[in-house]
Enzyme design. Structure first.
Site, PDB file in Angstrom:
ATOM      1  N   ASP A 134      24.613  15.344  -2.039  1.00  0.00           N
ATOM      2  CA  ASP A 134      24.768  16.590  -1.502  1.00  0.00           C
ATOM      3  C   ASP A 134      25.343  17.587  -2.594  1.00  0.00           C
ATOM      4  O   ASP A 134      26.211  17.504  -3.015  1.00  0.00           O
ATOM      5  CB  ASP A 134      26.039  16.554  -0.426  1.00  0.00           C
ATOM      6  CG  ASP A 134      25.220  16.013   0.923  1.00  0.00           C
ATOM      7  OD1 ASP A 134      24.405  16.408   1.459  1.00  0.00           O
ATOM      8  OD2 ASP A 134      26.026  14.735   1.382  1.00  0.00           O
ATOM      9  N   ASP A 161      21.015  14.314   9.079  1.00  0.00           N
ATOM     10  CA  ASP A 161      22.046  14.372   8.467  1.00  0.00           C
ATOM     11  C   ASP A 161      23.608  14.754   9.040  1.00  0.00           C
ATOM     12  O   ASP A 161      23.274  16.135   9.478  1.00  0.00           O
ATOM     13  CB  ASP A 161      21.837  15.219   7.245  1.00  0.00           C
ATOM     14  CG  ASP A 161      23.143  15.177   5.917  1.00  0.00           C
ATOM     15  OD1 ASP A 161      24.116  14.577   6.303  1.00  0.00           O
ATOM     16  OD2 ASP A 161      22.647  15.750   5.069  1.00  0.00           O
TER      17      ASP A 161
HETATM   18  C1  DX5 Z   1      27.190  17.847   5.070  1.00  0.00           C
HETATM   19  C2  DX5 Z   1      26.334  16.855   4.229  1.00  0.00           C
HETATM   20  C3  DX5 Z   1      26.277  15.533   4.742  1.00  0.00           C
HETATM   21  C4  DX5 Z   1      27.406  14.734   5.156  1.00  0.00           C
HETATM   22  C5  DX5 Z   1      27.233  13.569   5.793  1.00  0.00           C
HETATM   23  O1  DX5 Z   1      26.999  19.082   4.608  1.00  0.00           O
HETATM   24  O2  DX5 Z   1      25.134  17.128   4.071  1.00  0.00           O
HETATM   25  O3  DX5 Z   1      25.602  14.861   4.025  1.00  0.00           O
HETATM   26  O4  DX5 Z   1      28.241  14.427   3.738  1.00  0.00           O
HETATM   27  O5  DX5 Z   1      28.680  13.100   6.265  1.00  0.00           O
HETATM   28  P1  DX5 Z   1      29.011  12.328   7.524  1.00  0.00           P
HETATM   29  O6  DX5 Z   1      28.205  11.271   7.659  1.00  0.00           O
HETATM   30  O7  DX5 Z   1      30.406  11.808   7.266  1.00  0.00           O
HETATM   31  O8  DX5 Z   1      29.001  13.285   8.692  1.00  0.00           O
HETATM   32 ZN    ZN Z   2      23.457  16.042   3.197  1.00  0.00          ZN
END
Ligand code: DX5
Ligand code: ZN
Length: 218
Positions: A36, A179
């Site tokens: 990310d 996601d």
């Molecule tokens: C949010 C990111 C995600 C996030 C997912 O902006 O794109 O990839 O890190 O994390 P969880 O699974 O904790 O929601």
């Molecule tokens: Zn992401």
């Protein structure tokens, strides 16, 4: 239910620990590593400047599949930088003027990387129709992008079904990835909609037993 691929998000793992965490995730059943990238403008946080990516890439096997999710406005520059190491680069529909989208997809393909577009929870999935034939991946956000640990938004479910039906009807083969807020319960909801890749951050990384968590999602 069909097999899904698991892409752990390593957001929040301290920089120097990341190569070791990636190695362990792959041994424990992860298929891709979700990376990310945040610019502090498209989203308020910042993460993974290119120097960190270079360091992480050099310290893991060259066959790691990096699934780079750009939450940035500066796309051309970032696509060029992260293409050296990424297998997939996904940018946000909301981060770019519509008339530039085709050229960005071409740039990613020119750099020998698979191309994805992501949409935020309040964006209508149909805006992607003109681009779906050219994409390798569509990333449906099930939280507002910007940070891990948020709750899954079920507005994403009908978007996944729409994308699945569209690819069947039009004989396309892009992958559908989801996601945000994925855990044991929400993974069942999205798998029912025929999603291909689950991104999961907190559910995997906050545990000391990655293997058990990954198996719960599969
Ligand atoms: C949010 C990111 C995600 C996030 C997912 O902006 O794109 O990839 O890190 O994390 P969880 O699974 O904790 O929601
Ligand atoms: Zn992401």
């Amino acid at each position: 239910m069909k097999d899904v691929k698991i892409a752990p998000s390593i957001l929040g793992v301290p920089c120097l620990e990341t190569p070791g965490v990636i190695k362990k995730l792959l041994l424990d059943g992860a298929d891709l590593i979700h990376y990310d990238v945040m610019d502090g403008r498209f989203v308020s946080n910042t993460s993974f400047p290119i120097e960190e990516f270079e360091y992480h890439k050099k310290n893991v096997d060259s066959n790691v599949i990096f699934d780079v999710h750009l939450m940035t406005y500066d796309l051309v520059d970032n696509i060029k930088k992260y293409s050296n190491g990424a297998s997939y680069i996904t940018f946000h529909y909301e981060a770019i003027e519509e008339h530039k989208i085709e050229d960005l997809i071409s740039l990613i393909h020119f750099l020998n990387v698979k191309a994805g577009i992501s949409i935020c929870p309040n964006t209508d999935v149909k805006v992607l129709n003109p681009y779906l034939k050219d994409l390798d991946l569509v990333l449906v956000m099930s939280v507002v992008p910007g940070k891990g640990g948020q709750s899954f938004m079920d507005i994403s479910l009908d978007k996944i079904s729409y994308l699945d039906n569209y690819r069947k009807d039009n004989n396309l083969s892009y992958l559908i990835e989801v996601d945000g807020g994925i855990n044991e319960e929400t993974s069942k909801l999205v798998k029912n909609r025929n999603v291909d890749i689950l991104v999961a951050g907190s559910f995997i990384i906050k545990s000391s037993d990655y293997k058990t968590q990954i198996n719960k999602l599969k």
